[in-house]
Design an enzyme around this catalytic site. Sequence first.
Site, PDB file in Angstrom:
ATOM      1  CG  HIS A   1      41.557  45.476  43.563  1.00  0.00           C
ATOM      2  ND1 HIS A   1      40.803  46.488  43.003  1.00  0.00           N
ATOM      3  CD2 HIS A   1      40.920  45.117  44.713  1.00  0.00           C
ATOM      4  CE1 HIS A   1      39.749  46.720  43.768  1.00  0.00           C
ATOM      5  NE2 HIS A   1      39.798  45.923  44.812  1.00  0.00           N
TER       6      HIS A   1
ATOM      7  CG  ASP B   1      41.813  47.076  39.836  1.00  0.00           C
ATOM      8  OD1 ASP B   1      41.450  45.898  40.032  1.00  0.00           O
ATOM      9  OD2 ASP B   1      41.745  47.962  40.701  1.00  0.00           O
TER      10      ASP B   1
ATOM     11  CB  SER C   1      38.105  47.186  47.324  1.00  0.00           C
ATOM     12  OG  SER C   1      37.412  46.277  46.507  1.00  0.00           O
TER      13      SER C   1
END
Length: 280
Positions: free
Chosen positions: A246, A216, A90
């Site tokens: 994710h 995602d 991320s």
Amino acid sequence: MIEKVDFQFEGGPHGVLLIHGLTGTPAEMRLLGKGLHRAGFTVHGMQLAGHCGDDNDLLATDWKDWYASVQAAADALEQRCSRVFVAGLSMGALLALLLAADRPNRVHGVGVLGATFRYDGWSIPRLGRLSFLLPLLKRLGIGRHRSFMEQPPYGLRDERIRATVSAAMLGGDSAAAGLPGNPWHALADMYTLAARTRRRLPDVVAPCFIAHATEDDVASLKSNARLVERRVSGPVEMLPLDDSYHMITIDRQRRLLHARLGAFFARHAGSEPLPLASVA
């Protein structure tokens, strides 16, 4: 109070620095770290500045502090390892890419995992998609005590893991599962970091392994992973994951991710990976 929860796995002469995401925790990188260690690497799962405490701890830092903690961790790993690789999840992927751009002769490969330049996944509400305006609000001093709260499915397709992680997060255990919300001003700094990293992508000459969920819920593959694929200067290997959301380091296809990333780093370290033992 911030709890120290980073981890170290001593292995071979090649090291991997693992970087968690915004409001996250090294715990989200631990299974990946175990897999890479079993493949022969020395691993440090670092803890970003201001993380694993409460909102005030996080808001006492900004993106420069987060990046400084990455640089310090990379420096320490270089003292022990002949080659250093870096992987982030991320926002951690952005920090990994920025480190590679700044250290073209010292970072030998990058794991770009669920890179998040924009919050535009399918679960993000309309208001959340306007979060790119937050740097302006921060400059105006607006919204310091406001947060975007995490929403189901919390980045996890696996319902069993989702239940465990959400219970810890909503129960206030930020060291184990991160904060339940994203403070506006922290998100503002994330977007400032994203803009800086986006400009520096052509300076990334290290080989990049890009893994991203095709569905995602937080950051779309098209706007994020494909952006990296197009703009970095180094060779790229892409792994789309069709049965994860994710949090790909701990979701359903984690074992595939761990094996592929370990093999990628081993190739660029000039060695063959050890057989990966089964990791939960």
